[in-house]
Design a protein around this motif. Structure first.
Motif, mmCIF file in Angstrom:
data_model
loop_
_atom_site.group_PDB
_atom_site.id
_atom_site.type_symbol
_atom_site.label_atom_id
_atom_site.label_comp_id
_atom_site.label_asym_id
_atom_site.label_seq_id
_atom_site.Cartn_x
_atom_site.Cartn_y
_atom_site.Cartn_z
ATOM 1 N N THR A 299 0.829 -1.204 0.000
ATOM 2 C CA THR A 299 0.000 0.000 0.000
ATOM 3 C C THR A 299 0.863 1.253 0.000
ATOM 4 O O THR A 299 0.530 2.262 -0.622
ATOM 5 C CB THR A 299 -0.935 0.000 1.225
ATOM 6 O OG1 THR A 299 -1.752 -1.175 1.183
ATOM 7 C CG2 THR A 299 -1.833 1.228 1.227
ATOM 8 N N ARG A 303 0.633 4.187 -2.783
ATOM 9 C CA ARG A 303 0.449 5.602 -2.431
ATOM 10 C C ARG A 303 1.522 6.468 -3.076
ATOM 11 O O ARG A 303 1.246 7.585 -3.535
ATOM 12 C CB ARG A 303 0.480 5.783 -0.916
ATOM 13 C CG ARG A 303 -0.771 5.280 -0.194
ATOM 14 C CD ARG A 303 -0.843 5.855 1.208
ATOM 15 N NE ARG A 303 -2.016 5.374 1.916
ATOM 16 C CZ ARG A 303 -1.998 4.474 2.894
ATOM 17 N NH1 ARG A 303 -0.835 3.958 3.290
ATOM 18 N NH2 ARG A 303 -3.111 4.087 3.483
ATOM 19 N N ARG A 331 -9.403 -3.731 -0.551
ATOM 20 C CA ARG A 331 -8.114 -3.439 0.075
ATOM 21 C C ARG A 331 -8.179 -2.313 1.096
ATOM 22 O O ARG A 331 -7.284 -2.164 1.937
ATOM 23 C CB ARG A 331 -7.085 -3.082 -1.002
ATOM 24 C CG ARG A 331 -5.680 -2.945 -0.475
ATOM 25 C CD ARG A 331 -4.666 -3.278 -1.529
ATOM 26 N NE ARG A 331 -3.312 -3.174 -1.025
ATOM 27 C CZ ARG A 331 -2.237 -3.529 -1.703
ATOM 28 N NH1 ARG A 331 -2.361 -4.031 -2.918
ATOM 29 N NH2 ARG A 331 -1.038 -3.405 -1.183
ATOM 30 N N TYR A 333 -8.107 0.860 0.298
ATOM 31 C CA TYR A 333 -7.218 1.889 -0.234
ATOM 32 C C TYR A 333 -7.859 2.432 -1.511
ATOM 33 O O TYR A 333 -8.394 1.669 -2.324
ATOM 34 C CB TYR A 333 -5.838 1.303 -0.554
ATOM 35 C CG TYR A 333 -5.014 2.146 -1.500
ATOM 36 C CD1 TYR A 333 -4.309 3.240 -1.025
ATOM 37 C CD2 TYR A 333 -4.960 1.839 -2.864
ATOM 38 C CE1 TYR A 333 -3.556 4.034 -1.901
ATOM 39 C CE2 TYR A 333 -4.209 2.619 -3.741
ATOM 40 C CZ TYR A 333 -3.520 3.713 -3.254
ATOM 41 O OH TYR A 333 -2.785 4.498 -4.106
#
Length: 355
Positions: A299, A303, A331, A333
């Protein structure tokens, strides 16, 4: 000081009123047509190519649902099937003795035409089996929402398949095939299609039109579609053979910066291409990049690429994790701008205007 504040206010006001297409950033979807792999295909890949299985284990809701979420850039892969009957019985479906399509769907797949799928004979489940069916879905939504922000459609021409397959490889696109593709897009979208000729106007080249006049306003483009051909080097050479300026073409093409056909660029890695993208955007061009490419990335890595894409100023940012996508929900996200929006004013263009 008062004069400076007034000047800044006037500049910001002019910027907010201009609203040309390059002054926005929008989040789009990657392989937008894609449905989930059939269980039999998942099992086959688990045994034969687990790495490929990891790469393609993502799905999207229907094109209409994506547009309702705010997506304004989609991606469609087309496979050339000029004689028909090449994709109506996928190899993995046959090997697993399963049945992936209805009788009517199989009839559509048996007919000649441009099929829409991810990987021939393996990852073939799609929200629209052909380019025509994809277009009908897009146009139906457009007619119901006639004042919509212009939609950019990225097209990939698929000409390969995994080596573990025994069926014939996809038919390569020739000059005449690209002409058929251009004609089909022009016929399907009609007056809703924004062509390179329309943007070029009276200028001799597209590049001159962009660098001198800039892009049309969003207001002038509402309810319309732009097509961008995401081609490899060999495909570009064939596509440009009959017109180096994209005259009479339906799609824009990512070419070298000083080419006569320069207008929209593809720079898929916003980390490595950060400065290049920013320079192109400041010069008035449109750029497509990706906020993510590796589903198995951490993750933190996701990002970092997302933030680089945002900061680059690229106008089209493709993602599998756009807000409310199945991957995003699973997820925890997401890729979105402030307040979960999928569109915003372009910070790089904004800063360039002030400077």
């Amino acid at each position: 000081m008062r004069y400076l504040l007034l000047s800044l206010t006037l500049v910001l006001s002019a910027y907010s009123c201009a609203k040309s297409l390059d002054q926005y950033q929008i989040i789009g979807s990657h392989n937008s047509y894609k449905k989930a792999l059939p269980p039999e295909a998942r099992q086959f890949l688990k045994d034969v190519s687990p790495e490929l299985l990891k790469k393609i284990s993502y799905i999207h809701p229907s094109l209409q649902e994506q547009l309702n979420l705010g997506i304004r850039q989609i991606e469609i892969d087309v496979v050339n099937d000029p004689n028909g009957h090449q994709y109506n019985t996928p190899e993995i479906e046959t090997l697993s003795n399963s049945n992936w399509f209805s009788e009517s769907e199989r009839q559509i797949l048996a007919e000649p035409g441009f099929k829409v799928l991810h990987i021939p004979h393996v990852d073939v489940m799609t929200h629209c089996l052909t380019l025509q069916l994809c277009a009908k879905q897009l146009l139906k939504w457009s007619e119901a929402n006639p004042n919509h922000f212009p939609i950019t459609v990225i097209v990939n021409a698929k000409e390969s398949q995994p080596a573990f397959l025994s069926k014939a490889a996809p038919v390569a696109f020739s000059i005449s095939d690209y002409k058929r593709l251009d004609n089909e897009i022009a016929h399907l979208f009609g007056s809703k299609l924004v062509t390179p000729d329309r943007v070029r106007g009276r200028h001799h080249t597209l590049r001159a039109a962009i660098t001198r006049n800039g892009w049309p306003s969003v207001e002038a483009l509402r309810g319309k579609f732009l097509f961008l051909f995401d081609a490899n080097k060999a495909q570009k050479e064939i596509y440009l053979q009959q017109s180096s300026t994209l005259q009479n073409k339906s799609m824009f093409l990512s070419v070298p910066e000083h080419s006569d056909a320069a207008a929209i660029f593809i720079r898929n890695d916003p980390v490595k291409s950060q400065q290049d993208i920013q320079a192109l955007v400041k010069d008035g061009f449109l750029v497509r990049t990706r906020a993510d490419a590796d589903l198995s990335a951490t993750t933190q890595s996701l990002r970092a690429q997302r933030d680089a894409a945002f900061a680059s100023g690229a106008q089209f940012i493709s993602s599998d994790f756009y807000n409310q996508s199945p991957q995003s929900i699973r997820r925890g996200y997401s890729v979105s701008f402030e307040n979960d929006c999928l569109k915003r004013l372009n910070a790089v263009k904004h800063q360039n205007l002030i400077n």
